[in-house]
Design a protein around this motif. Structure first.
Motif, short mmCIF file in Angstrom:
data_model
loop_
_atom_site.label_atom_id
_atom_site.label_comp_id
_atom_site.label_asym_id
_atom_site.label_seq_id
_atom_site.Cartn_x
_atom_site.Cartn_y
_atom_site.Cartn_z
N TYR A 6 -43.03 -65.44 -11.79
CA TYR A 6 -43.42 -64.54 -12.72
C TYR A 6 -42.70 -64.61 -14.61
N ARG A 7 -41.81 -64.40 -14.08
CA ARG A 7 -40.65 -64.04 -14.59
C ARG A 7 -40.13 -64.61 -15.55
N ARG A 8 -40.10 -66.16 -15.59
CA ARG A 8 -39.91 -67.16 -16.39
C ARG A 8 -41.05 -67.74 -17.07
N ARG A 9 -42.76 -67.31 -16.16
CA ARG A 9 -43.64 -67.70 -17.32
C ARG A 9 -43.83 -66.31 -18.17
N LEU A 10 -43.48 -64.77 -17.80
CA LEU A 10 -43.79 -63.80 -18.94
C LEU A 10 -42.31 -63.46 -20.25
N GLU A 11 -41.31 -64.37 -19.48
CA GLU A 11 -39.76 -64.38 -20.83
C GLU A 11 -40.94 -65.58 -21.64
N ARG A 12 -40.88 -66.75 -21.40
CA ARG A 12 -42.07 -67.46 -21.73
C ARG A 12 -42.91 -66.67 -23.24
N ALA A 13 -43.43 -66.15 -22.51
CA ALA A 13 -44.65 -65.22 -23.55
C ALA A 13 -44.26 -64.49 -24.55
N GLY A 14 -42.65 -64.16 -24.38
CA GLY A 14 -41.47 -63.05 -25.42
C GLY A 14 -41.40 -61.73 -24.50
N PHE A 15 -41.64 -61.28 -23.04
CA PHE A 15 -41.35 -59.99 -22.46
C PHE A 15 -41.03 -60.37 -22.35
N THR A 16 -39.84 -59.06 -22.19
CA THR A 16 -38.21 -58.60 -21.36
C THR A 16 -38.73 -58.53 -19.71
N VAL A 17 -38.46 -58.85 -18.68
CA VAL A 17 -38.96 -58.87 -17.54
C VAL A 17 -37.64 -57.52 -16.95
N LEU A 18 -38.21 -56.13 -16.63
CA LEU A 18 -37.62 -55.22 -15.52
C LEU A 18 -38.40 -55.51 -13.90
N THR A 19 -37.55 -55.20 -13.54
CA THR A 19 -38.16 -55.15 -11.99
C THR A 19 -36.74 -54.11 -11.32
N PRO A 20 -37.42 -52.99 -10.31
CA PRO A 20 -36.82 -51.43 -9.89
C PRO A 20 -36.12 -52.77 -8.93
N GLU A 21 -34.91 -51.52 -8.52
CA GLU A 21 -33.36 -51.85 -7.98
C GLU A 21 -33.65 -51.68 -6.87
N PRO A 22 -32.78 -53.23 -5.74
CA PRO A 22 -33.18 -53.23 -5.12
C PRO A 22 -33.63 -53.20 -3.88
N VAL A 23 -33.39 -51.72 -3.91
CA VAL A 23 -33.45 -50.47 -2.53
C VAL A 23 -34.89 -49.89 -2.53
N ASP A 24 -35.73 -49.41 -3.82
CA ASP A 24 -36.90 -49.63 -4.81
C ASP A 24 -38.20 -50.68 -4.49
N ARG A 25 -36.95 -51.61 -4.75
CA ARG A 25 -38.03 -53.21 -4.25
C ARG A 25 -38.67 -53.19 -2.73
N THR A 26 -37.67 -52.82 -2.17
CA THR A 26 -38.25 -53.26 -0.55
C THR A 26 -39.02 -51.82 -0.08
N THR A 27 -38.32 -51.36 -0.95
CA THR A 27 -39.62 -49.71 -0.33
C THR A 27 -40.65 -49.69 -1.16
N VAL A 28 -40.81 -50.33 -2.01
CA VAL A 28 -42.30 -50.47 -2.69
C VAL A 28 -43.27 -51.13 -1.69
N ASP A 29 -42.35 -52.50 -1.45
CA ASP A 29 -43.23 -54.15 -0.20
C ASP A 29 -44.40 -52.56 0.54
N GLN A 30 -42.33 -52.29 1.26
CA GLN A 30 -43.12 -51.53 2.56
C GLN A 30 -44.16 -50.67 3.17
N ILE A 31 -44.08 -50.30 1.88
CA ILE A 31 -46.00 -49.15 0.92
C ILE A 31 -46.49 -49.94 0.95
N ILE A 32 -45.95 -50.83 0.37
CA ILE A 32 -47.46 -51.99 0.41
C ILE A 32 -48.31 -52.29 1.56
#
Length: 104
Positions: A6-32
């Motif tokens: 995802y990141r590579r394709r979005l960046e090639r399209a001119g987007f800057t990709v931000l992701t949550p901090e690692p602990v938040d990524r784990t939490t949102v994944d767990q909630i899903i």
């Protein structure tokens, strides 16, 4: 959300990709996987998602991609004013309909 696919394709399209901090990524994944896929919708989980999205907005995010079909069941467009939520399911359906209609 941090995979190059995802990141590579979005960046090639001119987007800057931000992701949550690692602990938040784990939490949102767990909630899903532990809640949303089981039709469990807890106010605390909604608050967590709103906090994570607000943090991303403060870090410069101009929009949030809801890359899992269940997330829209927990948070909506009014939860973080001024921050568009891009629901991947809606975007895919719109693209499919547009493609189908253009082929006549």
């Amino acid at each position: 959300m941090e995979q190059d696919f995802y990141r590579r394709r979005l960046e090639r399209a001119g987007f800057t990709v931000l992701t949550p901090e690692p602990v938040d990524r784990t939490t949102v994944d767990q909630i899903i996987f532990d809640e949303l896929t089981r039709h469990v919708f807890r106010p605390e989980s909604q608050e967590t998602y709103i906090r994570v999205m607000t943090d991303l907005h403060a870090a410069g995010a101009e929009a949030i991609v809801l890359g899992c079909t269940e997330i829209i069941l927990l948070v909506g467009p009014d939860d973080v004013p001024g921050l568009p939520l891009l629901d991947s399911t809606t975007l895919h359906v719109e693209a499919i309909v547009q493609t189908a209609m253009s082929r006549g």
